[in-house]
Design a protein around this motif. Structure first.
Motif, PDB file in Angstrom:
ATOM      1  N   VAL A 197     -93.110  35.857  30.778  1.00 37.29           N
ATOM      2  CA  VAL A 197     -92.206  35.245  29.940  1.00 37.29           C
ATOM      3  C   VAL A 197     -90.805  36.056  30.216  1.00 37.29           C
ATOM      4  N   SER A 198     -90.037  34.900  30.216  1.00 39.55           N
ATOM      5  CA  SER A 198     -88.406  34.998  30.335  1.00 39.55           C
ATOM      6  C   SER A 198     -87.859  35.269  28.983  1.00 39.55           C
ATOM      7  N   SER A 199     -87.461  36.612  28.686  1.00 33.90           N
ATOM      8  CA  SER A 199     -86.345  36.703  27.523  1.00 33.90           C
ATOM      9  C   SER A 199     -85.091  36.225  27.632  1.00 33.90           C
ATOM     10  N   THR A 200     -84.873  36.164  29.057  1.00 37.28           N
ATOM     11  CA  THR A 200     -83.559  35.317  29.264  1.00 37.28           C
ATOM     12  C   THR A 200     -83.421  34.144  28.748  1.00 37.28           C
ATOM     13  N   ALA A 201     -84.244  33.402  29.000  1.00 38.89           N
ATOM     14  CA  ALA A 201     -84.493  31.910  28.895  1.00 38.89           C
ATOM     15  C   ALA A 201     -84.514  32.155  27.254  1.00 38.89           C
ATOM     16  N   ARG A 202     -85.332  32.536  26.734  1.00 43.24           N
ATOM     17  CA  ARG A 202     -85.405  32.676  25.143  1.00 43.24           C
ATOM     18  C   ARG A 202     -83.984  32.988  24.404  1.00 43.24           C
ATOM     19  N   SER A 203     -83.173  33.951  24.966  1.00 44.97           N
ATOM     20  CA  SER A 203     -82.011  34.054  24.428  1.00 44.97           C
ATOM     21  C   SER A 203     -80.647  33.141  24.880  1.00 44.97           C
ATOM     22  N   LEU A 204     -80.725  32.740  26.096  1.00 50.70           N
ATOM     23  CA  LEU A 204     -79.707  31.824  26.362  1.00 50.70           C
ATOM     24  C   LEU A 204     -79.790  30.406  26.033  1.00 50.70           C
ATOM     25  N   LEU A 205     -81.033  29.848  26.119  1.00 49.45           N
ATOM     26  CA  LEU A 205     -81.228  28.313  25.802  1.00 49.45           C
ATOM     27  C   LEU A 205     -80.777  28.108  24.254  1.00 49.45           C
ATOM     28  N   PRO A 206     -80.684  28.892  23.068  1.00 51.25           N
ATOM     29  CA  PRO A 206     -80.211  28.436  21.890  1.00 51.25           C
ATOM     30  C   PRO A 206     -78.758  28.365  21.963  1.00 51.25           C
ATOM     31  N   LEU A 207     -78.139  29.659  22.961  1.00 51.33           N
ATOM     32  CA  LEU A 207     -76.584  29.506  23.134  1.00 51.33           C
ATOM     33  C   LEU A 207     -76.192  28.326  23.772  1.00 51.33           C
ATOM     34  N   GLU A 213     -73.905  34.578  28.630  1.00 54.06           N
ATOM     35  CA  GLU A 213     -74.020  35.175  27.387  1.00 54.06           C
ATOM     36  C   GLU A 213     -72.551  35.334  26.916  1.00 54.06           C
ATOM     37  N   ARG A 214     -71.723  35.975  27.570  1.00 58.41           N
ATOM     38  CA  ARG A 214     -70.213  36.453  27.336  1.00 58.41           C
ATOM     39  C   ARG A 214     -69.585  35.058  27.556  1.00 58.41           C
ATOM     40  N   VAL A 215     -69.781  34.084  27.936  1.00 58.07           N
ATOM     41  CA  VAL A 215     -68.921  32.853  27.682  1.00 58.07           C
ATOM     42  C   VAL A 215     -69.295  31.897  26.526  1.00 58.07           C
ATOM     43  N   TYR A 216     -70.643  32.028  26.388  1.00 57.52           N
ATOM     44  CA  TYR A 216     -71.080  31.100  25.356  1.00 57.52           C
ATOM     45  C   TYR A 216     -71.033  31.937  23.868  1.00 57.52           C
ATOM     46  N   ARG A 217     -70.836  33.250  24.036  1.00 56.88           N
ATOM     47  CA  ARG A 217     -70.715  34.007  22.844  1.00 56.88           C
ATOM     48  C   ARG A 217     -69.001  34.123  22.571  1.00 56.88           C
ATOM     49  N   ASN A 218     -68.112  33.943  23.532  1.00 59.70           N
ATOM     50  CA  ASN A 218     -66.792  33.899  23.815  1.00 59.70           C
ATOM     51  C   ASN A 218     -66.200  35.290  23.303  1.00 59.70           C
ATOM     52  N   VAL A 219     -66.913  36.209  24.314  1.00 61.54           N
ATOM     53  CA  VAL A 219     -66.817  37.763  24.225  1.00 61.54           C
ATOM     54  C   VAL A 219     -65.411  37.854  24.897  1.00 61.54           C
ATOM     55  N   CYS A 273     -65.014  27.638  30.434  1.00 62.51           N
ATOM     56  CA  CYS A 273     -65.429  26.582  30.235  1.00 62.51           C
ATOM     57  C   CYS A 273     -64.567  25.311  30.675  1.00 62.51           C
ATOM     58  N   ASN A 274     -63.175  25.759  30.293  1.00 63.08           N
ATOM     59  CA  ASN A 274     -62.056  24.967  30.612  1.00 63.08           C
ATOM     60  C   ASN A 274     -61.769  24.650  32.006  1.00 63.08           C
ATOM     61  N   VAL A 275     -61.737  23.548  32.587  1.00 70.35           N
ATOM     62  CA  VAL A 275     -61.346  23.262  34.137  1.00 70.35           C
ATOM     63  C   VAL A 275     -59.948  23.210  34.129  1.00 70.35           C
ATOM     64  N   ARG A 276     -59.426  24.280  34.918  1.00 70.05           N
ATOM     65  CA  ARG A 276     -57.906  24.548  34.971  1.00 70.05           C
ATOM     66  C   ARG A 276     -57.177  23.400  35.571  1.00 70.05           C
ATOM     67  N   HIS A 277     -57.868  22.845  36.454  1.00 69.73           N
ATOM     68  CA  HIS A 277     -57.315  21.618  37.278  1.00 69.73           C
ATOM     69  C   HIS A 277     -57.316  20.262  36.689  1.00 69.73           C
ATOM     70  N   SER A 278     -57.899  20.199  35.384  1.00 67.78           N
ATOM     71  CA  SER A 278     -57.944  18.781  34.843  1.00 67.78           C
ATOM     72  C   SER A 278     -56.949  18.839  33.767  1.00 67.78           C
ATOM     73  N   ALA A 279     -56.504  17.765  33.106  1.00 67.02           N
ATOM     74  CA  ALA A 279     -55.443  17.642  31.899  1.00 67.02           C
ATOM     75  C   ALA A 279     -56.191  17.729  30.719  1.00 67.02           C
ATOM     76  N   ALA A 280     -57.303  17.565  30.559  1.00 71.12           N
ATOM     77  CA  ALA A 280     -58.102  17.786  29.344  1.00 71.12           C
ATOM     78  C   ALA A 280     -58.656  19.137  29.196  1.00 71.12           C
TER      79      ALA A 280
END
Length: 821
Positions: free
Chosen positions: A560-570, A647-653, A660-667
């Protein structure tokens, strides 16, 4: 026409006969080296007869009249079953592979010669205890007795590989065994690569705060901020192309994330249903065929010991006696530092020290190469250690002009007493006695888990460098070698190594997780091997008031992967059960099916389920999308998912969602968009390799354990006979760890895991169970080459008892070694 047909038939029959005769000849020649386990052999070097009783799993139980004779028997047994493996280990650490394999291994030999491990092993022989020196001499004599038997009886050169590779075998020497320990240290050390990667990443990122995101510290308090690498060396190249290390199967240099792992846990009598202590251990190494481990029992003057050895070493490295059990895990102690040495601009043969410029210590070394001219190297050492060329570990990408890189490493000791400590450990009677003996361990640094009849404990053993509190980078980045504050100040006191004895809760365990939080320079390490498996271990251990041998086995095999359990909901927070209905066969429909499967999944990385493959492909694609924009070519170095980064990225720590933002795109892309795009990437990748029927996928088809033969594993046709491939459960972050390769085109192949498992119950020591991942023999024609492999895959074990009568009752053969007159 009829005449032509007859001649074609004759020709075909002749060719078939020739092929059959060739196969028969090859089989005959290869079969000559299969050992006879039921015979009497006269040998030189014994004081009295030795019996080697092999049980029905081909585990040798060795009985000698005294300890040296027993070690003699172990050397003989190792050479019977693993002679080729032993010679490859020795050639590797000597830097002499190219004499056999030609130019393909020159880069490997170059670096091993520069590290000079074999010469250091030779120097270490004299500092061993008298007992160990006698054991080394006897073990070497046992190996050489088998070599003499092979030569005298024409036993197929000792191994079938000898017919394919011209590899003359020199007599075994005591230094060879010590050298193999140093080779283990190399395979278990990863701080050098981490320092280089941290420096390169620091140079690449525009925002220094992002360094903490992509190379996060293991959770805990008190870690101080570090300077940027460019502040230490402003002239360092910023965007240099990396130079990968050799990817040859023979290379002992581990890829990042594959520098050792392991699990070990113990229970005191208060937490044991049987009333005795419990110990479980499964050390993790790279998979190969045969496995690195070799099961054996030694009957010594102070009692029997049984467990796992490594061919070439006269020691049981993890196992038990009737009084004590011991297990090992990688400690991740920071025992390596890179030093940037400044050359004298007036004389490149000198480098800067705190006392001015000093001449390098130099020595020539010649590498003989099969079918090519030899190469002469000039080995150079500074006061900090051996000089490494920029072509290794991508060092040229971080080395300023006019500088070189030297390596400080605990394994570079000419007074390495690790083997003496290992032999003393086998004869210890208690946890506290074993801890005291642990001071003799130098390298590799390990966590030693211990259980005697009444007590449990864990101690970090191995030499930990003593660093100055004023060190520029706290040992996390390459530093200026001429500054006194950066230099090592000897070995830290052994008493300062983390130690845990008789815990109040009655349970101890290690999954390479962070052991202790102390300020630098008493920190032990900033890099740890696990921040995820430990969570599952805590849950399993605390879910029971008392444990049994079977509950410890259950924990070893837990997928059992505790990692999968915690990351998938994020990462799927805005994707679950959203979106409009989509037609069958469209990407949107595939995405909905995948999300529905994952929504009902409990995180079990079972080989028969589709969800683990969908999850693994998704999370891998997500990290690739997140880092590619920021890191460019350097993103290729991040082959394995770092859960703390996601986790840091999806909790915005601390603003980490900016990844998540692509620096080389306009959007401006959101993390939800990146998760959706990555899932589409994953589903396309899966469909191209395994089809579009997501419900029919099997994780085990992608997560195959790759026990490949190091030298024959890529030979056409022959590879199907020598490689052992198995569908397996588990993953990167499960207790049943099956570390994936991260390399295309098969990124989820299981390449690193528990080659040995053992569980011991001291209420009934003879009920202890063991298993290794292939078999005892290294001879691919032997029935014992892969007979344990399917048991290992299914999570089964074999009993290994110190009861002499049980060993004899199930014996498949008894070899009697008698002294020659």
């Amino acid at each position: 026409m009829a005449l032509l047909f007859r001649w074609l038939m004759r020709l075909a029959a002749g060719l078939i006969a020739l092929v059959v005769a060739s196969v028969a000849l090859i089989y005959y020649l290869a079969g000559q080296s299969l050992p006879d386990y039921d015979q009497t052999v006269d040998v030189q070097g014994l004081s009295a007869p030795v019996e080697i009783v092999r049980d029905n799993a081909n585990v040798p139980h060795i009985f000698g009249a005294n300890d040296p004779d027993t070690y003699f028997g172990l050397g003989y047994a190792h050479a019977q079953d693993r002679l080729w493996q032993m010679t490859i280990f020795r050639r590797t650490v000597q830097g002499r592979l190219s004499e056999v394999f030609g130019e393909r291994t020159v880069r490997i030999d170059r670096l091993l010669r520069r590290l000079d491990l074999y010469r250091l092993a030779q120097q270490s022989v004299s500092v061993q205890t008298d007992y160990t020196q006698a054991a080394l001499q006897a073990y070497s004599a046992g190996v050489n007795a088998r070599l003499a038997e092979i030569n005298e009886e024409a036993l197929g050169r000792g191994a079938p590989e000898m017919f394919l590779f011209n590899a003359p075998v020199a007599p075994w020497q005591p230094a060879d065994s010590i050298a193999i320990i140093k080779l283990m240290s190399l395979q278990l050390s990863g701080h050098l690569e981490e320092e280089v990667l941290r420096a390169r990443t620091s140079l690449m990122l525009n925002d220094s705060k992002k360094l903490i995101d992509i190379l996060p510290d293991t959770p805990g308090t008190g870690i101080a901020a570090l300077p940027e690498y460019a502040m230490i060396f402003p002239e360092a190249p910023r965007f240099a192309q990396s130079i990968p290390m050799p990817s040859d199967p023979l290379s002992p240099f581990p890829a990042r994330g594959l520098a050792g792992a392991s699990n070990a846990w113990t229970a005191a009598p208060s937490r044991s249903a049987s009333g005795g202590t419990l110990l479980a251990n499964d050390p993790h190494l790279g998979f190969n065929a045969p496995t690195t481990w070799y099961l054996a029992r030694l009957e010594l003057s102070k009692g029997g010991v049984i467990g796992a050895s490594i061919p070439g070493l006269p020691a049981i490295l993890t196992g038990r006696s009737d009084r004590l059990g011991w297990g090992v895990t990688s400690s991740y102690a920071d025992d390596q530092d890179l030093f940037i040495e400044r050359l004298n601009p007036e004389n490149p043969e000198e480098y800067l020290t705190p006392d001015g410029y000093k001449t390098f210590e130099t020595r020539p070394a010649i590498i003989e190469i099969k079918d090519a001219r030899p190469i002469t190297l000039t080995l150079r050492w500074t006061e900090n250690g051996p000089v490494l060329p920029g072509s290794h570990y991508s060092l040229s990408t971080i080395t300023p002009p006019g500088h070189l890189v030297a390596l400080g490493w605990s394994a570079l000791s000419p007074k390495d007493t690790t083997l003496s400590a290992a032999l003393d450990l086998m004869q210890s009677k208690s946890v506290r006695e074993a801890i005291a003996i642990g001071e003799g361990f130098i390298s590799p640094s390990l966590n030693l888990s211990l259980a005697d009849k009444t007590d449990i404990g864990m101690k970090l053993v191995g030499a930990v460098p003593r660093r100055d509190a004023r060190h520029q980078s706290k040992g996390r980045l390459p530093s200026q070698g001429w500054r006194i504050a950066n230099r090592w100040q000897g070995r830290a006191p052994y008493a300062a190594n983390p130690q845990f004895v008789s815990p109040r809760g009655g349970l101890l365990g290690n999954t390479n997780n962070k052991l202790i939080e102390r300020p630098f320079p008493n920190h032990v390490s900033y890099i740890w091997g696990d921040s995820q498996r430990i969570q599952r271990w805590q849950r399993l251990m605390q879910s029971r008031q008392v444990h049994t041998r079977d509950s410890f086995i259950e924990a070893q095999l837990d997928p059992v992967s505790s990692t999968a359990r915690s990351l998938l909901p994020l990462i799927g927070a805005d994707l679950w059960f959203t979106g409009e209905a989509a037609p069958e066969g469209t990407p949107a429909r595939q995405r909905q099916i995948a999300l529905a499967l994952l929504a009902d999944w409990n995180g079990e990385m079972n080989e028969h389920l589709p969800e683990p493959l969908i999850y693994a492909a998704w999370i891998r694609a997500l990290q690739q999308r997140l880092v590619a924009d920021e890191l460019g070519p350097l993103a290729e170095e991040f082959k394995h998912v770092e859960p703390l980064f996601i986790e840091r990225v999806y909790r915005n720590v601390d603003g980490a969602a900016s990844w998540c933002n692509v620096r080389h795109s306009a959007a401006e892309e959101t993390c939800t968009e990146m998760a959706r795009l990555a899932l589409d990437d994953a589903l396309i990748w899966i469909s191209e390799r395994y089809g579009t029927a997501l419900e029919s996928l099997r994780w085990g088809d992608a997560h195959q354990a790759t026990h490949d033969h190091l030298t024959l594993g890529k030979v056409p046709v022959l590879r199907y006979f020598v490689n052992i491939r198995q569908s397996t459960s588990g993953g990167d972050n499960t207790l049943q760890r099956g570390r994936t390769s991260g390399e295309d085109p098969f990124p989820f192949q299981n390449v690193h895991g528990a080659g040995y498992r053992g569980v011991y119950d001291f209420a009934d020591p003879n009920s202890s169970v063991f298993i290794s991942s292939t078999g005892q023999s290294g001879h691919f024609l032997s029935r014992y080459y892969d007979d344990l492999a399917q048991l290992w895959r299914r999570g089964e074990y074999i009993p290994m008892s110190l009861d002499t009568n049980l060993a004899r009752a199930a014996a498949v053969g008894i070899t009697t070694l008698t002294p020659k007159n």
